[in-house]
Motif scaffolding. Structure first.
Motif, PDB file in Angstrom:
ATOM      1  N   ASP A 130       0.947   8.771   7.455  1.00  0.00           N
ATOM      2  CA  ASP A 130      -0.386   8.558   6.883  1.00  0.00           C
ATOM      3  C   ASP A 130      -1.137   7.471   7.632  1.00  0.00           C
ATOM      4  O   ASP A 130      -2.362   7.543   7.797  1.00  0.00           O
ATOM      5  CB  ASP A 130      -0.273   8.146   5.399  1.00  0.00           C
ATOM      6  N   LEU A 131      -0.420   6.455   8.090  1.00  0.00           N
ATOM      7  CA  LEU A 131      -1.038   5.282   8.695  1.00  0.00           C
ATOM      8  C   LEU A 131      -1.363   5.440  10.174  1.00  0.00           C
ATOM      9  O   LEU A 131      -1.996   4.560  10.763  1.00  0.00           O
ATOM     10  CB  LEU A 131      -0.117   4.068   8.516  1.00  0.00           C
ATOM     11  N   GLN A 132      -0.973   6.529  10.765  1.00  0.00           N
ATOM     12  CA  GLN A 132      -1.208   6.705  12.196  1.00  0.00           C
ATOM     13  C   GLN A 132      -2.706   6.634  12.494  1.00  0.00           C
ATOM     14  O   GLN A 132      -3.508   7.368  11.939  1.00  0.00           O
ATOM     15  CB  GLN A 132      -0.658   8.046  12.676  1.00  0.00           C
ATOM     16  N   GLY A 133      -3.079   5.701  13.378  1.00  0.00           N
ATOM     17  CA  GLY A 133      -4.478   5.565  13.770  1.00  0.00           C
ATOM     18  C   GLY A 133      -5.312   4.717  12.834  1.00  0.00           C
ATOM     19  O   GLY A 133      -6.504   4.505  13.076  1.00  0.00           O
ATOM     20  N   CYS A 134      -4.702   4.180  11.750  1.00  0.00           N
ATOM     21  CA  CYS A 134      -5.425   3.315  10.812  1.00  0.00           C
ATOM     22  C   CYS A 134      -5.642   1.942  11.462  1.00  0.00           C
ATOM     23  O   CYS A 134      -4.775   1.435  12.186  1.00  0.00           O
ATOM     24  CB  CYS A 134      -4.618   3.175   9.530  1.00  0.00           C
ATOM     25  N   VAL A 135      -6.783   1.329  11.208  1.00  0.00           N
ATOM     26  CA  VAL A 135      -7.103   0.019  11.777  1.00  0.00           C
ATOM     27  C   VAL A 135      -6.744  -1.054  10.755  1.00  0.00           C
ATOM     28  O   VAL A 135      -7.270  -1.059   9.631  1.00  0.00           O
ATOM     29  CB  VAL A 135      -8.596  -0.091  12.140  1.00  0.00           C
ATOM     30  N   ILE A 136      -5.831  -1.958  11.135  1.00  0.00           N
ATOM     31  CA  ILE A 136      -5.396  -3.015  10.231  1.00  0.00           C
ATOM     32  C   ILE A 136      -5.412  -4.352  10.974  1.00  0.00           C
ATOM     33  O   ILE A 136      -5.502  -4.399  12.203  1.00  0.00           O
ATOM     34  CB  ILE A 136      -3.986  -2.741   9.664  1.00  0.00           C
TER      35      ILE A 136
ATOM     36  N   ALA B  12      -0.235  -6.027   9.280  1.00  0.00           N
ATOM     37  CA  ALA B  12       0.887  -5.438  10.014  1.00  0.00           C
ATOM     38  C   ALA B  12       2.212  -5.971   9.488  1.00  0.00           C
ATOM     39  O   ALA B  12       3.198  -5.224   9.362  1.00  0.00           O
ATOM     40  CB  ALA B  12       0.752  -5.724  11.509  1.00  0.00           C
ATOM     41  N   SER B  13       2.225  -7.253   9.117  1.00  0.00           N
ATOM     42  CA  SER B  13       3.463  -7.826   8.576  1.00  0.00           C
ATOM     43  C   SER B  13       3.769  -7.267   7.194  1.00  0.00           C
ATOM     44  O   SER B  13       4.936  -7.120   6.812  1.00  0.00           O
ATOM     45  CB  SER B  13       3.360  -9.356   8.527  1.00  0.00           C
ATOM     46  N   VAL B  14       2.714  -6.929   6.436  1.00  0.00           N
ATOM     47  CA  VAL B  14       2.913  -6.298   5.125  1.00  0.00           C
ATOM     48  C   VAL B  14       3.621  -4.960   5.300  1.00  0.00           C
ATOM     49  O   VAL B  14       4.585  -4.646   4.591  1.00  0.00           O
ATOM     50  CB  VAL B  14       1.564  -6.104   4.408  1.00  0.00           C
TER      51      VAL B  14
ATOM     52  N   LEU C 181       0.859  -1.182   0.000  1.00  0.00           N
ATOM     53  CA  LEU C 181       0.000   0.000   0.000  1.00  0.00           C
ATOM     54  C   LEU C 181       0.889   1.224   0.000  1.00  0.00           C
ATOM     55  O   LEU C 181       1.826   1.322   0.803  1.00  0.00           O
ATOM     56  CB  LEU C 181      -0.910  -0.004   1.226  1.00  0.00           C
ATOM     57  N   GLY C 182       0.619   2.170  -0.876  1.00  0.00           N
ATOM     58  CA  GLY C 182       1.422   3.382  -0.943  1.00  0.00           C
ATOM     59  C   GLY C 182       1.034   4.349   0.161  1.00  0.00           C
ATOM     60  O   GLY C 182       0.115   5.145  -0.011  1.00  0.00           O
TER      61      GLY C 182
ATOM     62  N   GLY D 118      10.809  -2.015   5.969  1.00  0.00           N
ATOM     63  CA  GLY D 118      12.116  -2.600   6.250  1.00  0.00           C
ATOM     64  C   GLY D 118      12.308  -3.063   7.677  1.00  0.00           C
ATOM     65  O   GLY D 118      13.444  -3.155   8.157  1.00  0.00           O
ATOM     66  N   LEU D 119      11.187  -3.375   8.341  1.00  0.00           N
ATOM     67  CA  LEU D 119      11.272  -3.860   9.716  1.00  0.00           C
ATOM     68  C   LEU D 119      11.358  -5.379   9.731  1.00  0.00           C
ATOM     69  O   LEU D 119      10.792  -6.061   8.886  1.00  0.00           O
ATOM     70  CB  LEU D 119      10.037  -3.410  10.512  1.00  0.00           C
ATOM     71  N   ALA D 120      12.049  -5.915  10.710  1.00  0.00           N
ATOM     72  CA  ALA D 120      12.162  -7.355  10.875  1.00  0.00           C
ATOM     73  C   ALA D 120      11.316  -7.784  12.073  1.00  0.00           C
ATOM     74  O   ALA D 120      11.410  -7.198  13.157  1.00  0.00           O
ATOM     75  CB  ALA D 120      13.623  -7.757  11.090  1.00  0.00           C
ATOM     76  N   ILE D 121      10.448  -8.759  11.827  1.00  0.00           N
ATOM     77  CA  ILE D 121       9.587  -9.263  12.915  1.00  0.00           C
ATOM     78  C   ILE D 121      10.200 -10.556  13.463  1.00  0.00           C
ATOM     79  O   ILE D 121      10.418 -11.521  12.725  1.00  0.00           O
ATOM     80  CB  ILE D 121       8.151  -9.540  12.404  1.00  0.00           C
ATOM     81  N   LYS D 122      10.462 -10.568  14.745  1.00  0.00           N
ATOM     82  CA  LYS D 122      11.061 -11.745  15.389  1.00  0.00           C
ATOM     83  C   LYS D 122       9.946 -12.689  15.827  1.00  0.00           C
ATOM     84  O   LYS D 122       9.027 -12.299  16.541  1.00  0.00           O
ATOM     85  CB  LYS D 122      11.896 -11.300  16.586  1.00  0.00           C
ATOM     86  N   GLU D 123      10.017 -13.921  15.370  1.00  0.00           N
ATOM     87  CA  GLU D 123       9.012 -14.926  15.737  1.00  0.00           C
ATOM     88  C   GLU D 123       9.233 -15.406  17.170  1.00  0.00           C
ATOM     89  O   GLU D 123      10.371 -15.496  17.622  1.00  0.00           O
ATOM     90  CB  GLU D 123       9.071 -16.102  14.759  1.00  0.00           C
TER      91      GLU D 123
END
Length: 215
Positions: free
Chosen positions: A191-197, A202-204, A185-186, A210-215
């Motif tokens: 822009d995304l502050q307060g958006c409900v997802i 969130a992983s998208v 999503l562009g 460029g964030l890494a999610i630790k399992e």
């Protein structure tokens, strides 16, 4: 869905007579009201400030048409093809689009009030700098649609494909995208502050930023 309750439907008489499609080149400030336009093609029309009031369009194809400053009030579009039509700076009030093909439609600078889109294919549609209040996109395809710098107030997206839609400059606070589909999503962090997802979305965004999610 609950959003429907606060979006006014088009106010139309119980019966409307068939009216002939505009068979000539539209002129600035032409007005059409109270009728059904169906099973026809509106072709090669260019004009400004044309208005339609209490009109139902059924199975109408618009080709090579540019109607700037168009006014639509209490209008229904059913199974119409508006692909690549230019409606710059349109004012659209109490209007519903059902099962319409709107690929590449250009609604730059348009004003939407109580407007509904249901099961429409609006890939590559342009909504740049539009102002939308009380609008609903339900079960629509909005792939690569461009909402750059649009202003949203009580805008709802439900079960729509928004892959690669451009939302830069749109304040998405309070906008619920959790049941929509997209791989990208562009949009920026601001822009995304307060958006409900959803968790999956969130992983998208984590990958996008460029964030890494630790399992």
């Amino acid at each position: 869905m609950s959003s429907k309750k606060i979006i006014e439907a088009p106010k139309l008489p119980k019966t409307l007579a068939n009216i002939t499609q505009p068979a000539y080149h539209l002129q600035p400030e032409d007005e059409f009201s109270l009728g059904i336009i169906c099973d026809c093609t509106i072709d090669s029309q260019t004009a400004g400030k044309v208005s339609f009031d209490k009109i139902v369009f059924q199975n109408v194809t618009f080709t090579e048409t540019s109607l700037t400053d168009l006014e639509l009030t209490d209008i229904v579009f059913e199974r119409c093809d508006l692909s690549n039509v230019i409606f710059h700076d349109a004012i659209i009030h109490r209007t519903a689009f059902y099962d319409c093909k709107m690929i590449g439609v250009d609604l730059t600078g348009a004003t939407f009030r109580n407007v509904q889109f249901h099961r429409c294919i609006a890939d590559y549609a342009t909504f740049r700098f539009s102002n939308a209040k009380q609008a609903l996109f339900q079960e629509c395809s909005l792939c690569s649609a461009d909402f750059y710098n649009a202003a949203f107030q009580k805008v709802y997206f439900s079960r729509s494909n928004m892959d690669r839609a451009q939302m830069t400059g749109v304040k998405l606070e309070g906008i619920d995208l959790s049941d929509c589909e997209f791989d990208a999503l562009g949009a920026g962090l601001a822009d995304l502050q307060g958006c409900v997802i959803s968790r999956e979305q969130a992983s998208v965004f984590a990958k996008q930023f460029g964030l890494a999610i630790k399992e």
